[in-house]
Design a protein around this motif. Sequence first.
Motif, mmCIF file in Angstrom:
data_model
loop_
_atom_site.group_PDB
_atom_site.id
_atom_site.type_symbol
_atom_site.label_atom_id
_atom_site.label_comp_id
_atom_site.label_asym_id
_atom_site.label_seq_id
_atom_site.Cartn_x
_atom_site.Cartn_y
_atom_site.Cartn_z
ATOM 1 N N HIS A 131 0.907 -1.382 -0.118
ATOM 2 C CA HIS A 131 -0.413 -0.397 0.006
ATOM 3 C C HIS A 131 0.585 1.375 0.319
ATOM 4 C CE1 HIS A 131 -3.229 -1.987 1.335
ATOM 5 N NE2 HIS A 131 -4.282 -2.054 0.361
ATOM 6 N N GLY A 149 1.699 3.744 4.055
ATOM 7 C CA GLY A 149 1.004 2.358 3.756
ATOM 8 C C GLY A 149 0.405 2.278 4.474
ATOM 9 N N GLU A 185 -4.035 3.141 4.163
ATOM 10 C CA GLU A 185 -4.831 1.871 4.241
ATOM 11 C C GLU A 185 -5.769 2.863 5.140
ATOM 12 O OE1 GLU A 185 -2.208 -2.030 4.613
ATOM 13 O OE2 GLU A 185 -2.437 -1.415 6.658
#
Length: 504
Positions: free
Chosen positions: A139, A308, A312
């Motif tokens: 991510h 990431g 998220e």
Amino acid sequence: MNSMLSQVRAIAETMATSPEHANARTAIIDIGSNSVRLVVYDGPRRIPFTLFNEKVMAGLGASLGKTGRIEPEAMERGLRAVGRFAHLCREMEVQDVRCVATAAVRDAANGEEFILRARAMGLKVELLSGAQEAIAAAHGVLSGIPGANGVVGDLGGGSLELARVRDGAVHDTISLPLGVLRLPQIRAKGPAVLERQVKKMLEKAGWVVEPGVPFYLVGGSWRSLARFDMQLTHFPLPVVHQYAMPASRAEQLTRIVSHVGRARLKDIPAITGSRVPTLPDAAALLSVVVRQLKSSELIVSAYGLREGLLFEDLPPEIRAHDPLLVAAEAEGEAQGRFVGHGDMIERWIASLFEDDEPSWRRIRRAACLLADVGWRANPDFRAERGVEIALHSNWVGITAPERAMLAQALHSNFGGGATVPPAIEGLASAAALKRATLWGLAIRLGQRLSGGVEGPLLASKLEMVGDTLELRLRNVDADLFGEAVERRQRHLAQAMGVKYRLAW
């Protein structure tokens, strides 16, 4: 104005971020196998900028391969770092602190002791699984390189995570016990052992090899390896994010690093001394992995697990926003004189560049959003200021050639004319830089005509009529056309190789 940045801010008000300065701060304490790091972020989470960044090379996983435990000295060093970081977060009034631990704490027999002692300091430690670690790193890459399509490899001290990214999503993931602190033991068994182990681990995990897709490098050791390559190749732009190398370069770097002494590596300013001992093993693993995966090229990501984790938490509609354009809008708003001026300029010049390909349009838009960031600079250095902002600001979602186009556009906008600054020669094609020059001269014309406000742009039109660049004004606005405006229209027309005129 319902701008992209406005949408980010509106949603941010319902999240951990908020318009108040202190409340906008978020922090991640990343307890890794090699280092313990604190990063404090400020601003909207889609475009986080780093307020504070500090790491301690605790080496929690240094003896994991031999003893299966975190050694006492490493335990104390890591906990001292965690204690300091927790204290700093309180002093900085960070409202949202997330503390995560990865492979060393996860795999160590005494990892639970570390977690309990950190909890006594007021920190709740999240123990990430290998899959969670891989997903977060992937991510991070998607956050900084939205169109990423390939395999993400996150090399830490205790493990290597692989994740397949495609169409903005994370697909297959695996975690392998191949961190840089474990590699010396494996490689000491013989030159071919590492290759056999990697192949066996991939097969056991059921990893499906897709030949011909890029491999995205995450992790401090691999980034340091990329910086070493930048030094070797005399790459003119000292920005590691989205630095690209052919896959075959990994094997070449393995040979080069093995023959270069540590003293010479330490002399390279871009490589921290703590990373130098890991480079030979990091290079050897990279060479093996890309050979086993049959990767097409290597692309470095400055974003990884920490970014990431922030990504998220974002709702899908904010994840989908272009990080370059959100950041450019924020920068333009912070440094410009008039809110929304970049949007107006972009609409005003758009008809001249309708044949720009999509990838060029977003760079043109970024240039428009940054069109007024140089006004505080000394007039003799505004063009240089534009180049500096484009090349060296902490942008993501932009390649080196695209940075060069952005730099050329701002250089021309801020008075550099059609000259190409030496700093960007060779970074982009002549055709790309020529196009960016035209963007800059068109923006410069719009800036002069409008004075930076909305009315004159709404009351005028710039377009090509046959072979003539036409600036159309209403009769009641005729006095807006002065010598300075005529001169800038002439410069743009000359650069385009066309005639020009004023029309009513």
